[in-house]
Design a protein around this motif. Structure first.
Motif, short mmCIF file in Angstrom:
data_model
loop_
_atom_site.label_atom_id
_atom_site.label_comp_id
_atom_site.label_asym_id
_atom_site.label_seq_id
_atom_site.Cartn_x
_atom_site.Cartn_y
_atom_site.Cartn_z
N THR A 83 39.30 23.20 37.20
CA THR A 83 40.28 24.41 37.43
C THR A 83 39.80 25.51 36.83
O THR A 83 38.98 25.58 35.74
CB THR A 83 41.79 24.30 36.59
N HIS A 84 40.07 26.68 37.54
CA HIS A 84 39.47 27.79 37.02
C HIS A 84 40.84 28.84 36.50
O HIS A 84 41.72 28.65 37.27
CB HIS A 84 39.06 28.65 38.17
N ARG A 85 40.62 29.28 35.27
CA ARG A 85 41.89 30.03 34.73
C ARG A 85 41.44 31.45 35.05
O ARG A 85 40.31 32.03 34.77
CB ARG A 85 41.76 30.01 33.13
N THR A 86 42.40 32.37 35.49
CA THR A 86 41.79 33.73 35.83
C THR A 86 42.25 34.53 34.88
O THR A 86 43.01 34.25 33.80
CB THR A 86 42.99 34.20 37.02
N LEU A 88 43.14 37.58 35.29
CA LEU A 88 43.89 38.56 35.92
C LEU A 88 45.34 38.75 35.27
O LEU A 88 45.93 37.62 34.97
CB LEU A 88 44.42 38.31 37.31
N HIS A 89 46.06 39.86 35.21
CA HIS A 89 47.29 39.88 34.48
C HIS A 89 48.34 39.50 35.67
O HIS A 89 48.02 39.58 36.65
CB HIS A 89 47.59 41.35 34.21
N PRO A 90 49.29 38.63 35.28
CA PRO A 90 50.33 38.32 36.39
C PRO A 90 50.65 39.19 37.50
O PRO A 90 50.80 38.90 38.61
CB PRO A 90 51.35 37.81 35.44
N VAL A 91 50.78 40.49 36.86
CA VAL A 91 51.23 41.32 37.97
C VAL A 91 50.29 41.63 38.95
O VAL A 91 50.45 41.73 40.17
CB VAL A 91 51.54 42.79 37.19
N GLU A 92 48.84 41.51 38.53
CA GLU A 92 47.80 41.60 39.55
C GLU A 92 47.85 40.34 40.52
O GLU A 92 47.60 40.81 41.73
CB GLU A 92 46.49 41.74 38.79
N VAL A 93 48.06 39.22 39.79
CA VAL A 93 47.85 38.03 40.61
C VAL A 93 49.00 38.25 41.64
O VAL A 93 48.84 37.87 42.98
CB VAL A 93 48.18 36.92 40.01
N MET A 94 50.41 38.68 41.35
CA MET A 94 51.43 39.01 42.18
C MET A 94 51.08 39.80 43.47
O MET A 94 51.58 39.70 44.55
CB MET A 94 52.74 39.26 41.65
N ALA A 95 50.49 40.89 42.92
CA ALA A 95 49.89 41.85 43.90
C ALA A 95 48.92 41.15 45.19
O ALA A 95 49.22 41.33 46.29
CB ALA A 95 49.28 43.12 43.50
N HIS A 97 48.79 37.82 45.78
CA HIS A 97 49.62 36.90 46.34
C HIS A 97 50.40 37.87 47.44
O HIS A 97 50.27 37.27 48.67
CB HIS A 97 50.44 36.28 45.36
N SER A 98 51.11 38.74 47.30
CA SER A 98 51.84 39.48 48.39
C SER A 98 50.78 39.87 49.65
O SER A 98 51.23 39.97 50.48
CB SER A 98 52.40 40.78 47.56
N ALA A 99 49.77 40.54 49.17
CA ALA A 99 48.81 40.94 50.02
C ALA A 99 48.34 39.91 50.93
O ALA A 99 48.01 39.83 52.21
CB ALA A 99 47.38 41.63 49.43
N ALA A 123 49.39 29.15 41.70
CA ALA A 123 49.11 28.31 40.59
C ALA A 123 48.65 29.15 39.35
O ALA A 123 48.89 28.81 38.20
CB ALA A 123 47.77 27.36 40.82
N TRP A 124 47.97 30.38 39.47
CA TRP A 124 47.64 31.40 38.50
C TRP A 124 48.82 32.15 37.88
O TRP A 124 48.81 32.73 37.04
CB TRP A 124 46.82 32.23 38.94
N LEU A 125 50.10 31.98 38.74
CA LEU A 125 51.26 32.72 38.26
C LEU A 125 51.73 32.02 37.04
O LEU A 125 51.75 30.75 36.87
CB LEU A 125 52.10 33.00 39.35
N PRO A 126 52.84 32.73 36.32
CA PRO A 126 53.40 31.96 35.07
C PRO A 126 54.37 30.99 35.98
O PRO A 126 54.86 30.88 36.83
CB PRO A 126 54.29 32.97 34.65
#
Length: 154
Positions: A83-86, A88-95, A97-99, A123-126
């Motif tokens: 697995t790869h752990r990012t 990125l901050h969760p807000v960046e991951v959410m952005a 994800h939305s895109a 999977a990278w989100l909290p």
């Protein structure tokens, strides 16, 4: 056992996280791991067997804790975590994800790749957010089919 002679569980956890980070970078043999974690240790010198034994015990602990831990058998067994752990901050991951969700309907030829990317981002989100985001993605294909038939979302 007196409190002063107990090992520090936080130190052990930090050590296992460090070991896991190494294994996420690629496949390593036991010797590779020892050389990376103990750069001043002399190869096959005094204390080498104790260090190797300690690393083997840590690998056993990590195998029980990390579901993506892999032991690759061979003449010189290698270890990895797939697995790869990012970073990125969760807000960046959410952005991101939305895109990815926004472009999903306009890329029908690449739909499977987009779904896999969205699942990886999820999977990278909290953990507390993952079920909510997963439910929001689960009906994407159904909404698209309704739109193609000219029916509005219900």
């Amino acid at each position: 056992m007196p409190a002063s002679s107990r090992p520090d569980p936080l130190a052990k956890a930090k050590w296992l996280f460090r070991l896991a980070a190494l294994l996420r970078e690629g496949q390593l043999s036991g010797r590779d791991i020892v050389l990376k974690l103990y750069p001043t240790a002399l190869l096959e010198g005094d204390g080498w067997s104790g260090i190797e034994r300690s690393v083997r015990l840590d690998l056993n602990d990590l195998e029980r804790l990390e579901p993506d831990f892999k032991l690759l058998k061979g003449r010189s067994p290698r270890y990895t975590i797939e697995t790869h752990r990012t970073q990125l901050h969760p807000v960046e991951v959410m952005a991101l994800h939305s895109a990815a969700r926004l472009i999903h309907p306009w890329a029908p030829g690449q739909r499977l790749h987009h779904q896999q990317a969205i699942q990886k981002l999820t999977a990278w989100l909290p953990e507390r957010v993952q079920p909510v985001v997963g439910r929001g993605f689960s009906d994407l294909g159904q909404r698209r089919r309704r739109e193609e038939r000219g029916r509005p979302d219900e």
